[in-house]
Scaffold this active site. Structure first.
Site, PDB file in Angstrom:
ATOM      1  N   ASP A 124     -62.484 -55.892 -69.374  1.00 32.84           N
ATOM      2  CA  ASP A 124     -62.685 -57.277 -68.970  1.00 32.84           C
ATOM      3  C   ASP A 124     -63.796 -57.931 -69.788  1.00 32.84           C
ATOM      4  O   ASP A 124     -64.975 -57.616 -69.604  1.00 32.84           O
ATOM      5  CB  ASP A 124     -63.034 -57.292 -67.477  1.00 32.84           C
ATOM      6  CG  ASP A 124     -63.081 -58.687 -66.881  1.00 32.84           C
ATOM      7  OD1 ASP A 124     -63.037 -59.665 -67.638  1.00 32.84           O
ATOM      8  OD2 ASP A 124     -63.166 -58.797 -65.640  1.00 32.84           O
ATOM      9  N   ASP A 322     -61.215 -64.671 -72.203  1.00 34.33           N
ATOM     10  CA  ASP A 322     -61.412 -63.784 -71.057  1.00 34.33           C
ATOM     11  C   ASP A 322     -60.178 -62.932 -70.807  1.00 34.33           C
ATOM     12  O   ASP A 322     -59.162 -63.428 -70.330  1.00 34.33           O
ATOM     13  CB  ASP A 322     -61.747 -64.621 -69.816  1.00 34.33           C
ATOM     14  CG  ASP A 322     -61.987 -63.779 -68.579  1.00 34.33           C
ATOM     15  OD1 ASP A 322     -62.119 -62.538 -68.710  1.00 34.33           O
ATOM     16  OD2 ASP A 322     -62.059 -64.344 -67.481  1.00 34.33           O
TER      17      ASP A 322
END
Length: 464
Positions: A124, A322
């Site tokens: 992430d 992201d």
């Protein structure tokens, strides 16, 4: 740069980290949007069931009203809630784990400790915490998952006083203790990496398929505290750089995401080297854009987009890349212009997003590009159609409103169209396009079937 990386890769036996398409993942547009609302806590500008409100924080034995009457201070906090229908006036309900997408589309295998314990983690770039399910939770809590057992690792060292806690807007939390151990990614061993061992996971965090998360943002947003005071810990890539695990020319990682609609393409990450064959295949050189990391994210200028060749100027606009966000979230100005060009597209209150009919063909969809620095990149048409709505008649769009958030979020909807070099050492992003030769608008394997049946991943048959 390439010569140094090639030598380093050969000397250390580095390998690609295969990204596994999570077969338990169930696409759902609204649930993915609610996950973003919860993760970034932004106020929506478009109407729908989900919104943030200020709620009184309830602590202690006295009612808050009585505390206020006695001169006490009443504290409020932003909380994500939902309305049952547009006519509800002030009537809201709690947002539960079922309201949002809590599973990861992509997971990767890593090793921790000695002897090595293997876990599947969600990589992430929007987080700086590396946390894992652990035996601190107790056996019942991690049933069906791998859990890291610090007692079985000879190299694990408990970090006294250090705690961690992640909290989302619906009140859900993940928390626990910290230790250091060796973390292995793609045959690259990172010693003394802070491992956040989960002791408590609310359902929001516990119901997913992965065994935890590996943070690839910048360490300043890490949540570790020491005796109650903020004590951010270095991320794995930051530690690779600090500990000279990788040479100066290789202080980077890369990502290549492919759609689950693409049967033969394998998604992957690399650490310490660039896939030169994939760059060459694009027919272009890497285009570099400087990153602003002062807020802890991979943030950059994104001052334009184009729809069917018509440029939209977005002076001063910024975006973050992201991997932990499934959709792409852009300003209302851009989103409205985009869906104006899609036949039958409309904004839907119940879905809290833009939808368009499944009868729309790839040729009917506009060419949509977004800027990273001074270069615009095409988003694959197939990724504009993210998931079927519950009635199976419409697509939930892969691009939605960012609401009151002051920057765009370019999640997987965008990242599947590019090969990205996340050059942490030089604080920059390098991109080349990675567009599939044909665009596929068939429901992806993890989506419910068009006839309402569920598709079995092992057999590719539809189950009634």
């Amino acid at each position: 740069m390439y010569a140094a990386q090639n030598k380093f890769k050969e000397d250390r036996g580095l390998t690609k980290v295969k990204i596994i398409h999570n077969k338990n993942y169930q696409r759902h547009g609204t649930k993915s949007y609610v996950h973003s609302l919860n993760r970034y806590r932004f106020d929506p500008t478009k109407p729908g069931p989900y919104l943030h409100v200020d709620k009184v924080r309830t602590h202690g034995l006295l009612p808050q009203e009585l505390k206020a009457a006695l001169g006490g201070v009443v504290h409020t906090e932003r909380t994500l809630v939902k309305k049952n229908d547009p006519g509800d006036d002030g009537q809201t309900a709690e947002v539960t784990a079922e309201d949002q997408q809590n599973d990861s589309m992509y997971i990767c295998e890593v090793g921790i400790g000695e002897p090595v314990q293997k876990l599947l983690l969600d990589f992430d770039t929007g987080s700086a915490d590396t946390w894992v399910r652990s035996t601190l939770e107790g056996k019942a809590a991690h049933s069906g998952h791998s859990a890291f057992d610090p007692k079985k690792s000879k190299t694990f060292v408990k970090m006294s006083g250090k705690k961690w806690k992640i909290q989302y807007g619906d009140g859900s939390t993940a928390s626990g203790d910290c230790g250091s151990d060796t973390l292995i990614i793609g045959n690259l061993a990172i010693k003394k990496q802070t491992i956040e061992c989960a002791a408590k996971l609310s359902r929001q965090f516990s119901q997913g398929t992965s065994d935890g998360l590996l943070g690839l943002a910048w360490g300043k947003i890490n949540t570790v505290t020491d005796s109650g005071e903020a004590d951010p810990q270095a991320t794995p890539v930051e530690n690779m750089i600090k500990q000279d695990d990788i040479p100066k020319e290789a202080e980077l990682f890369t990502s290549a995401f492919y759609s689950s609609r693409d049967k033969n393409a394998e998604s992957f990450y690399t650490f310490g080297f660039i896939d030169q064959d994939l760059v060459k295949k694009s027919g272009q050189d890497l285009h570099w854009t400087q990153v602003d990391n002062k807020e802890g994210f991979w943030s950059f200028s994104s001052e334009s987009c184009s729809i069917n060749g018509e440029k939209v100027t977005l002076s001063g606009n910024t975006a973050i890349a992201d991997t932990g966000t499934t959709l792409a979230l852009l300003s209302d100005k851009v989103v409205e212009k985009l869906y104006d060009q899609i036949p039958g597209a409309t904004y839907d209150w119940l879905n809290q997003g833009y939808i368009f009919p499944t009868t729309v063909k790839a040729d009917d969809l506009p060419e949509f590009k977004v800027a990273v620095g001074d270069q615009e990149y095409l988003i694959q048409k197939e990724d504009l159609a993210f998931a079927l709505t519950d009635d199976k008649k419409n697509w939930y769009g892969g691009i939605q409103s960012r609401g009151m958030m002051p920057f765009d979020i370019l999640g997987d909807t965008f990242l599947k169209s590019v090969y990205v070099v996340w050059d942490q050492g030089n604080r920059r992003l390098g991109l080349v396009p990675k567009i599939e030769a044909t665009q596929n608008l068939e429901p992806p394997p993890e989506s419910p079937g068009a006839d309402g049946t569920e598709k079995d991943h092992a057999t590719d048959e539809y189950l009634v």
